[in-house]
Design a protein around this motif. Structure first.
Motif, mmCIF file in Angstrom:
data_model
loop_
_atom_site.group_PDB
_atom_site.id
_atom_site.type_symbol
_atom_site.label_atom_id
_atom_site.label_comp_id
_atom_site.label_asym_id
_atom_site.label_seq_id
_atom_site.Cartn_x
_atom_site.Cartn_y
_atom_site.Cartn_z
ATOM 1 N N PHE A 135 1.272 19.851 -27.270
ATOM 2 C CA PHE A 135 0.538 18.621 -27.536
ATOM 3 C C PHE A 135 0.474 18.360 -29.037
ATOM 4 O O PHE A 135 0.360 17.219 -29.460
ATOM 5 C CB PHE A 135 -0.881 18.700 -26.960
ATOM 6 N N PHE A 136 0.529 19.443 -29.834
ATOM 7 C CA PHE A 136 0.509 19.322 -31.285
ATOM 8 C C PHE A 136 1.599 20.202 -31.871
ATOM 9 O O PHE A 136 1.926 21.253 -31.321
ATOM 10 C CB PHE A 136 -0.861 19.737 -31.849
ATOM 11 N N LYS A 137 2.154 19.764 -32.994
ATOM 12 C CA LYS A 137 3.279 20.462 -33.599
ATOM 13 C C LYS A 137 2.859 21.766 -34.279
ATOM 14 O O LYS A 137 3.621 22.715 -34.317
ATOM 15 C CB LYS A 137 3.947 19.540 -34.607
ATOM 16 N N LEU A 144 -2.913 21.243 -36.786
ATOM 17 C CA LEU A 144 -3.154 19.905 -36.238
ATOM 18 C C LEU A 144 -4.033 19.974 -34.993
ATOM 19 O O LEU A 144 -4.878 19.103 -34.767
ATOM 20 C CB LEU A 144 -1.827 19.227 -35.898
ATOM 21 N N ALA A 145 -3.863 21.013 -34.188
ATOM 22 C CA ALA A 145 -4.703 21.199 -33.001
ATOM 23 C C ALA A 145 -6.149 21.466 -33.403
ATOM 24 O O ALA A 145 -7.084 20.923 -32.804
ATOM 25 C CB ALA A 145 -4.167 22.339 -32.143
ATOM 26 N N VAL A 146 -6.348 22.283 -34.433
ATOM 27 C CA VAL A 146 -7.695 22.564 -34.932
ATOM 28 C C VAL A 146 -8.334 21.283 -35.460
ATOM 29 O O VAL A 146 -9.504 20.995 -35.179
ATOM 30 C CB VAL A 146 -7.651 23.644 -36.039
ATOM 31 N N LYS A 147 -7.571 20.491 -36.210
ATOM 32 C CA LYS A 147 -8.078 19.243 -36.779
ATOM 33 C C LYS A 147 -8.487 18.271 -35.666
ATOM 34 O O LYS A 147 -9.522 17.623 -35.759
ATOM 35 C CB LYS A 147 -7.003 18.612 -37.668
ATOM 36 N N ALA A 148 -7.691 18.197 -34.591
ATOM 37 C CA ALA A 148 -8.023 17.320 -33.460
ATOM 38 C C ALA A 148 -9.317 17.768 -32.795
ATOM 39 O O ALA A 148 -10.146 16.933 -32.401
ATOM 40 C CB ALA A 148 -6.876 17.308 -32.457
ATOM 41 N N CYS A 149 -9.521 19.065 -32.677
ATOM 42 C CA CYS A 149 -10.766 19.584 -32.101
ATOM 43 C C CYS A 149 -11.951 19.215 -32.989
ATOM 44 O O CYS A 149 -13.004 18.804 -32.496
ATOM 45 C CB CYS A 149 -10.693 21.096 -31.924
ATOM 46 N N GLU A 150 -11.788 19.345 -34.294
ATOM 47 C CA GLU A 150 -12.859 19.020 -35.230
ATOM 48 C C GLU A 150 -13.215 17.538 -35.190
ATOM 49 O O GLU A 150 -14.375 17.165 -35.348
ATOM 50 C CB GLU A 150 -12.462 19.408 -36.653
ATOM 51 N N LEU A 151 -12.218 16.687 -34.980
ATOM 52 C CA LEU A 151 -12.442 15.241 -34.954
ATOM 53 C C LEU A 151 -12.936 14.751 -33.598
ATOM 54 O O LEU A 151 -13.175 13.556 -33.422
ATOM 55 C CB LEU A 151 -11.155 14.507 -35.334
ATOM 56 N N TRP A 189 -17.826 15.404 -19.483
ATOM 57 C CA TRP A 189 -16.883 15.763 -20.546
ATOM 58 C C TRP A 189 -17.652 16.272 -21.747
ATOM 59 O O TRP A 189 -18.638 15.672 -22.167
ATOM 60 C CB TRP A 189 -16.038 14.564 -20.938
ATOM 61 N N GLN A 190 -17.186 17.370 -22.324
ATOM 62 C CA GLN A 190 -17.815 17.958 -23.500
ATOM 63 C C GLN A 190 -16.766 18.182 -24.575
ATOM 64 O O GLN A 190 -15.640 18.569 -24.265
ATOM 65 C CB GLN A 190 -18.463 19.297 -23.161
ATOM 66 N N PRO A 191 -17.126 17.959 -25.850
ATOM 67 C CA PRO A 191 -16.161 18.214 -26.922
ATOM 68 C C PRO A 191 -15.844 19.708 -27.024
ATOM 69 O O PRO A 191 -16.663 20.550 -26.677
ATOM 70 C CB PRO A 191 -16.845 17.710 -28.178
ATOM 71 N N VAL A 192 -14.652 20.006 -27.514
ATOM 72 C CA VAL A 192 -14.171 21.390 -27.586
ATOM 73 C C VAL A 192 -14.073 21.821 -29.044
ATOM 74 O O VAL A 192 -13.665 21.044 -29.899
ATOM 75 C CB VAL A 192 -12.771 21.487 -26.942
ATOM 76 N N LYS A 193 -14.436 23.058 -29.304
ATOM 77 C CA LYS A 193 -14.162 23.667 -30.599
ATOM 78 C C LYS A 193 -12.856 24.439 -30.477
ATOM 79 O O LYS A 193 -12.467 24.858 -29.385
ATOM 80 C CB LYS A 193 -15.295 24.599 -31.009
ATOM 81 N N ALA A 194 -12.184 24.635 -31.580
ATOM 82 C CA ALA A 194 -10.864 25.272 -31.565
ATOM 83 C C ALA A 194 -10.897 26.693 -31.016
ATOM 84 O O ALA A 194 -9.952 27.142 -30.382
ATOM 85 C CB ALA A 194 -10.267 25.269 -32.967
ATOM 86 N N ALA A 195 -11.979 27.416 -31.227
ATOM 87 C CA ALA A 195 -12.056 28.820 -30.816
ATOM 88 C C ALA A 195 -12.518 28.986 -29.373
ATOM 89 O O ALA A 195 -12.529 30.108 -28.862
ATOM 90 C CB ALA A 195 -13.003 29.577 -31.736
ATOM 91 N N ARG A 196 -12.883 27.904 -28.691
ATOM 92 C CA ARG A 196 -13.322 28.004 -27.300
ATOM 93 C C ARG A 196 -12.184 28.501 -26.419
ATOM 94 O O ARG A 196 -11.039 28.139 -26.607
ATOM 95 C CB ARG A 196 -13.796 26.649 -26.798
ATOM 96 N N GLU A 197 -12.516 29.334 -25.449
ATOM 97 C CA GLU A 197 -11.505 29.898 -24.559
ATOM 98 C C GLU A 197 -11.160 28.903 -23.445
ATOM 99 O O GLU A 197 -12.045 28.299 -22.844
ATOM 100 C CB GLU A 197 -12.012 31.202 -23.940
ATOM 101 N N VAL A 198 -9.870 28.740 -23.174
ATOM 102 C CA VAL A 198 -9.383 27.883 -22.094
ATOM 103 C C VAL A 198 -9.055 28.780 -20.907
ATOM 104 O O VAL A 198 -8.446 29.834 -21.062
ATOM 105 C CB VAL A 198 -8.113 27.116 -22.544
ATOM 106 N N HIS A 199 -9.464 28.348 -19.715
ATOM 107 C CA HIS A 199 -9.194 29.092 -18.484
ATOM 108 C C HIS A 199 -8.405 28.195 -17.540
ATOM 109 O O HIS A 199 -8.515 26.971 -17.595
ATOM 110 C CB HIS A 199 -10.494 29.528 -17.815
#
Length: 131
Positions: free
Chosen positions: A15-17, A21-28, A40-50
């Protein structure tokens, strides 16, 4: 592997190169997630995906609503990356509608003698774009 960091998964799923860029998208706030009937809840970059979670990803290509099917923390071929998620039918239809709307927009193309549009030309372009 039962979980992966969000930024790594978004990068591995292409989704990101870059991970930055993925971290920046999470921050924004461009990445949201939900599980089951949650909101729907916003995600932080360090959150675990299952596996089994739903994610909403907004990037330059559009807005994707996807279900996480697999996990990976390494970036592989595109065919492998597409197997990590499944896009919902509503998301595909919405992105197709956006593409059709962009095609229906009038295009203002003109060449200017001076090589640069005047203030009046810019106002006309803005009106044509509907902004």
């Amino acid at each position: 592997m039962d979980s992966v960091r969000t930024d790594k998964w978004l990068w591995a799923a292409r989704f990101f190169k870059t991970r930055a860029l993925a971290v920046k998208a999470c921050e924004l706030g461009r990445i949201d997630w939900k599980k089951g009937e949650m909101a729907w809840q916003p995600v932080k970059a360090a959150r675990e995906v299952h596996a089994g979670e739903m994610m909403r990803v907004k990037n330059d290509s559009g807005e994707f609503v996807i279900e996480v099917l697999g996990l990976s923390d390494v970036r592989g071929p595109a065919a492998l990356a597409q197997g990590l998620y499944r896009e919902t039918d509503e998301s595909k239809a919405a992105r197709a509608a956006v593409v059709e709307a962009k095609k229906a927009m009038p295009i203002y193309e003109s060449t200017w003698e001076s090589g640069r549009p005047t203030k009046r030309d810019r106002r006309v372009m803005t009106r044509l774009r509907g902004r």
